[in-house]
Design a protein around this motif. Sequence first.
Motif, mmCIF file in Angstrom:
data_model
loop_
_atom_site.group_PDB
_atom_site.id
_atom_site.type_symbol
_atom_site.label_atom_id
_atom_site.label_comp_id
_atom_site.label_asym_id
_atom_site.label_seq_id
_atom_site.Cartn_x
_atom_site.Cartn_y
_atom_site.Cartn_z
ATOM 1 N N THR A 2 0.767 -1.389 0.352
ATOM 2 C CA THR A 2 0.038 0.017 -0.084
ATOM 3 C C THR A 2 0.639 1.498 -0.153
ATOM 4 O OG1 THR A 2 -1.833 -1.260 1.355
ATOM 5 C CG2 THR A 2 -1.437 1.440 1.447
ATOM 6 N N SER A 3 1.961 1.291 1.181
ATOM 7 C CA SER A 3 2.436 2.656 1.129
ATOM 8 C C SER A 3 3.121 2.516 -0.576
ATOM 9 C CB SER A 3 4.083 2.335 2.029
ATOM 10 O OG SER A 3 4.727 2.865 2.109
ATOM 11 N N THR A 4 4.193 1.742 -1.030
ATOM 12 C CA THR A 4 4.885 1.372 -2.332
ATOM 13 C C THR A 4 4.016 2.113 -3.470
ATOM 14 O OG1 THR A 4 6.090 -0.135 -1.478
ATOM 15 C CG2 THR A 4 6.000 0.791 -4.381
ATOM 16 N N LEU A 5 2.461 2.067 -3.512
ATOM 17 C CA LEU A 5 1.741 2.561 -4.477
ATOM 18 C C LEU A 5 1.594 3.863 -4.245
ATOM 19 C CD1 LEU A 5 -1.021 -1.204 -4.975
ATOM 20 C CD2 LEU A 5 0.902 -0.392 -6.578
ATOM 21 N N PHE A 6 1.406 3.949 -2.703
ATOM 22 C CA PHE A 6 1.123 5.674 -2.785
ATOM 23 C C PHE A 6 1.340 6.318 -3.321
ATOM 24 C CE2 PHE A 6 0.721 8.848 0.458
ATOM 25 C CZ PHE A 6 -0.341 9.224 -0.057
ATOM 26 N N HIS A 9 1.521 6.874 -6.465
ATOM 27 C CA HIS A 9 0.268 8.163 -7.333
ATOM 28 C C HIS A 9 1.384 9.450 -6.668
ATOM 29 C CE1 HIS A 9 -3.123 10.061 -6.935
ATOM 30 N NE2 HIS A 9 -3.030 10.403 -5.576
ATOM 31 N N ILE A 76 -3.870 6.063 -9.801
ATOM 32 C CA ILE A 76 -3.722 4.058 -9.284
ATOM 33 C C ILE A 76 -5.132 3.602 -9.443
ATOM 34 C CG2 ILE A 76 -3.630 3.102 -6.875
ATOM 35 C CD1 ILE A 76 -1.239 4.088 -8.422
ATOM 36 N N LEU A 89 -5.596 -3.614 -4.163
ATOM 37 C CA LEU A 89 -5.718 -2.398 -4.518
ATOM 38 C C LEU A 89 -6.097 -1.396 -3.214
ATOM 39 C CD1 LEU A 89 -4.787 -1.936 -7.782
ATOM 40 C CD2 LEU A 89 -2.884 -1.261 -6.762
ATOM 41 N N ALA A 92 -4.711 1.717 -1.386
ATOM 42 C CA ALA A 92 -4.238 2.209 -2.343
ATOM 43 C C ALA A 92 -4.495 3.421 -2.695
ATOM 44 C CB ALA A 92 -2.413 1.893 -2.901
ATOM 45 N N SER A 96 -5.030 7.314 -2.254
ATOM 46 C CA SER A 96 -4.456 8.623 -3.517
ATOM 47 C C SER A 96 -5.881 9.152 -3.675
ATOM 48 C CB SER A 96 -4.464 7.354 -4.510
ATOM 49 O OG SER A 96 -5.067 6.382 -4.640
#
Length: 488
Positions: A2-6, A9, A76, A89, A92, A96
């Motif tokens: 989640t942190s990586t995807l945020f 974004h 995202i 997802l 995240a 986002s």
Amino acid sequence: MTSTLFKLHRTLWWRTIKKNPTVLVSAGMILVYGLLSVLSMTVQVNSPEALHAPVALGMVAMLILSLAMPANEQHITQETFRTLPIDNLKPAMALSSLWTSRAMLTILFTIIWAGFGFTQLPVGQGIMFIVGSVMAAATTIIYIDVIAKVGSSRKEILGIVGGIGIIAMIFFAVNISSQDAMNMPLEDIGAIASWTPFAAATGWATGGIVKLLIAIATLALGAWLWWRDIEVSPVQTKERNKTDLRIPFVPNNPTGIEFARSIRYIFRDTRLLMSVLVLPIVVIVLMVQSVSQGIPEIAYTALVICGLLGGAMAVNDFGYDGPAMWLKMVSPVQQYRLILSRHWAHMIIPAAFQVLFAIVLVFLYDDTSTTILVGLVSLGVLMTSAALSLFLSAFNPYPVAPPGTSPWADKSGYSGAAFVAVFALMFLGWIPVAPGAALIIFFGQQVIGVLVALAIPAAIYIGIILVVKKTADDRMPVVYKKVGAWVR
């Protein structure tokens, strides 16, 4: 994950901002006007019910902007990552959704108004008002995100709704003088709005469990739509329905099909549709001013302005064709026939609107002769605008963004060619009718003046048609070289 995807974004969002600073400009305008509105309404609050009006107005304004002018800042999405082995997802995507310009502005305005509302209410109700404000902000952000994720098949309809909403907002803003603006009935507006989904979240703070249930139901519906969109997204397929392009009473030949296709496509392409909506915006705003102030000259001015703007939609037909223009180049049909078919398809709506508007003015004002004279002269202006649009479309084509591009991300309208087109319509469209108008105004020659005001534009229109007809085949490769790719 989640942190990586945020973080992804945020990186992509910042690149979008740097690449297209228009997003920041638009957010800045919303911030400035929003703060001015908040400041002006703080001095008008004279009861607890008045606190709910700005909440409702703010939510409505944000949703209308999302419908008419989507920001496209969400990077995202389930559809983008559906081919990757990522199980969930949703966290995240939720984070986002908060990291967008309009969500940040919504949170900022909520903090300001919730703090002000807390100072105007008893402690218990003040806490309830803060909780309700948070709920209203969450509802607004969720529905903004839901609107952004709506499928392309519905975006056109929502764009129309948003365009009508923008017209209503302009109508509301223009027809409130500075004196009246300081006497808005916030108490009455708030009392009604607190029973609607737009302000029920704060409405329960001043009494009414039913209002709280309305707010919870509205928020739950938005959350369900948001969740459902994510669940359905991976299996969505693009529907390709075949449509009969023919229109009744239009010849069933290549030029007739091109005419019919162009008319149908106006209502599928929000870029063209927004050009059409400019006309009713001008008419509604100026007409209300004319009637409320009792000055028919304002309505006459609106009629002439509509004539000037009438050719705006047809000023760059080849640019809106884009890469698809290759099909016309290789078709066994004379190019000028297709050019004129598309041009007239784009001019038929402004022409019909111009005539209808003139007829309305004839019945609205007692001075029928003056209204008819202005209406006829405005038709000359419309013919000039149409002639200029046809000429510019053939000799001043410029590439545009692909269909569906957000207005905030559209960089095609900033080219020199686009400026030339707008300048030509607005500042040159009235010149051919000036001699006829001068005969009417200064010499009292009404019949001769009208004939001159119509004859000169008609002659120019016919002359440009002949010029375009003669050079169409030779210029198509040159035109395609300019507009054969979308601006991204």
